[in-house]
Design an enzyme around this catalytic site. Structure first.
Site, short mmCIF file in Angstrom:
data_model
loop_
_atom_site.label_atom_id
_atom_site.label_comp_id
_atom_site.label_asym_id
_atom_site.label_seq_id
_atom_site.Cartn_x
_atom_site.Cartn_y
_atom_site.Cartn_z
N GLU A 71 1.07 -1.03 0.04
CA GLU A 71 0.48 -0.22 -0.26
C GLU A 71 0.74 1.78 -0.25
O GLU A 71 1.26 1.88 1.22
CB GLU A 71 -1.04 -0.08 1.14
CG GLU A 71 -1.74 -1.27 1.36
CD GLU A 71 -2.82 -1.20 1.99
OE1 GLU A 71 -3.23 -0.96 3.30
OE2 GLU A 71 -3.48 -3.09 2.28
N HIS A 127 -3.14 3.81 5.45
CA HIS A 127 -3.92 2.33 4.25
C HIS A 127 -4.36 3.34 2.38
O HIS A 127 -4.83 3.99 2.60
CB HIS A 127 -4.62 1.35 4.76
CG HIS A 127 -3.77 0.85 6.07
ND1 HIS A 127 -3.63 -0.23 5.74
CD2 HIS A 127 -3.98 1.12 7.59
CE1 HIS A 127 -3.04 -1.43 6.99
NE2 HIS A 127 -3.58 0.07 8.09
N GLU A 152 -8.21 4.41 5.27
CA GLU A 152 -8.21 3.87 3.86
C GLU A 152 -8.49 5.23 3.37
O GLU A 152 -9.39 6.16 2.85
CB GLU A 152 -9.22 2.99 3.63
CG GLU A 152 -9.41 1.62 4.67
CD GLU A 152 -8.06 0.78 4.15
OE1 GLU A 152 -7.67 0.77 3.11
OE2 GLU A 152 -8.28 -0.23 4.97
ZN LIG Z 1 -4.10 -1.92 3.86
#
Ligand SMILES: [Zn+2]
Length: 336
Positions: free
Chosen positions: A62, A154, A218
Site C-alpha cells: 500500500e 492504508h 483508507e
Molecule cells: Zn492495508
C-alpha cells in the site's frame, strides 16, 4: 540513513541496521531504533501537548501513504516543514514493501493487542508486531501527559462507494471525538465506520492500550510505487503535515457519513450461499428485504433501507467473517 529519500533507503539498504541519532541545525532531533522507525523530537520541547504517530506500510504493497510519509520526512529534514509536536513514524513491514506484497506469511494488521503472542517467536509478522507495540509503548509513555493521536495509513484493493474512509476502533466506555471527525473531514474522508468490538488491528491497539485517538485510514486505491496519483491524496497529506506543525486546518470539508456495524456475517457451514459479488465495492447499498447470505444455521435478510456491505468475502473458512453489514448512524457514537 538517507532522510531525503527514505523510501529508497528502506527498499535498497542491504547492510545490517544499527541504531542512530541526528541533531539538525534547527535543533530538531531524529532517532531510529530499528529500520523503518523514526522518532522526531521538536526543537526546545518542554512539555508536549500532543504526541503523534503516523504509521504506513503495515501492508507492504500500500504505497501511497509510504510515499506521502517519505516526503514528509524529507521536508522535516530540510527544515521546510517545522515540527511542533513529537512524532513517531512507523514503516511497518519493510520486507513486504521490498517484495511488493501485502504481507509474507500472515496479516501484520492482525498481530496487535498482544495477538502476536499466539505465534512462534521467530514468525516474521509476529516479531514485527511485538517491535511495533514496544516502540509505541516507549513513545507514548514518554509523553504520557500529552493528547495521543495515531493515524494508521492504508490504501484499499477493493473499490469503495466512499473513496476515502476511516475505521474508528471500538472505544469501550470512551466517547467518540467530534474534533477527530472534523479532522477527518478536512482530510477528505467521506465515511467513518464505528467498530463495535475489540480487534487485533494496530489502530485498536493504540486506542485500547494507550487511550489514543487512533484510526485506520483508507485513503484511496492501492498502486505500485511511483504510480500513485498523488493529487488524490493531497487533502490527507496536507492535514498530516499541518497537524504536526500546528498550522491551522481548513475546516470547510464536508462531514463524513457515520456508519455503525449492524451485523457481522459469519459463514457457519460449508454449504453457504453468499449473494454479494466478491468485487462488490465497499459500502454497496442493498434495499430492505435483500437476502445477503445464509446457511442452515443462520440467514441474513436486510430489514432496513440502505443497509451496506463492507469487506465482503464469501469464500472464507467455516467460522470466519464474510462481511460487515453497516447502517448510517447519528452523530459520532452518541446514538449507539
Ligand atoms: Zn492495508
Amino acid at each position: 540513513m538517507d532522510l531525503d529519500n527514505y523510501i529508497e533507503y528502506l527498499l535498497n539498504e542491504k547492510s545490517d541496521f544499527s541504531p542512530c541519532e541526528k541533531l539538525f541545525e534547527n535543533a530538531l532531533k531524529v532517532s531510529s531504533t530499528r529500520r523503518g522507525m523514526l522518532e522526531f523530537t521538536p526543537p526546545n520541547l518542554k512539555s508536549a501537548k500532543k504526541a503523534y504517530i503516523y504509521s504506513c506500510g503495515i501492508h507492504g504493497n500500500e504505497t501511497a501513504p509510504i510515499e506521502i510519509i517519505s516526503d514528509l520526512i524529507k521536508d522535516l529534514a530540510n527544515g521546510s516543514l517545522v515540527l511542533t509536536h513529537p512524532l513517531l513514524i512507523i514503516f511497518g513491514h519493510v520486507q513486504a514493501m521490498r517484495e511488493s506484497k501485502r504481507f509474507l506469511f500472515d496479516n501484520l494488521n492482525r498481530m496487535f493487542n498482544d495477538k502476536y503472542k499466539d505465534f512462534p517467536k521467530d514468525h516474521l509478522e509476529a516479531s514485527l508486531g511485538k517491535e511495533i507495540q514496544d516502540s509505541i509503548s516507549d513513545f507514548f509513555l514518554k509523553y504520557d501527559e500529552a493528547e495521543k493521536v495515531h493515524y494508521d495509513l492504508h490504501t484499499a484493493i477493493k473499490p469503495s462507494a466512499y473513496k476515502r474512509f476511516a475505521i474508528y476502533p471500538y472505544l469501550h466506555d470512551r466517547d467518540h471525538s467530534q474534533d477527530q471527525i472534523n479532522i477527518m473531514a478536512a482530510m477528505g474522508i467521506e465515511a467513518v465506520l464505528l467498530n463495535n468490538g475489540p480487534a487485533t488491528t494496530l489502530s485498536y491497539h493504540s486506542s485500547f492500550k494507550h487511550s489514543a485517538h487512533s484510526f485506520t485510514l483508507e485513503l484511496g486505491k492501492v498502486e505500485t510505487f511511483g504510480n500513485n496519483i498523488r493529487e488524490n491524496f493531497s487533502e490527507a497529506e496536507n492535514v498530516l503535515r499541518k497537524l504536526i506543525s500546528q498550522e491551522k486546518l481548513d475546516m470547510t470539508g464536508k462531514s463524513p457519513v457515520i456508519f455503525k456495524v449492524k451485523k457481522e456475517l459469519i459463514r457457519h457451514e460449508k454449504d453457504y450461499s453468499f449473494n454479494i459479488a466478491d468485487d462488490a465495492p465497499n459500502f454497496t447499498s442493498f434495499p430492505k428485504g435483500s437476502v445477503l447470505a445464509g446457511d442452515k444455521v443462520e440467514k441474513y435478510i436486510t430489514t432496513e433501507e440502505d443497509e451496506r456491505i463492507v469487506f465482503p468475502k464469501g469464500d472464507v473458512k467455516v467460522g470466519q467473517r464474510s462481511g460487515l453489514v453497516v447502517v448510517p448512524t447519528a452523530i459520532a457514537g452518541r446514538s449507539i
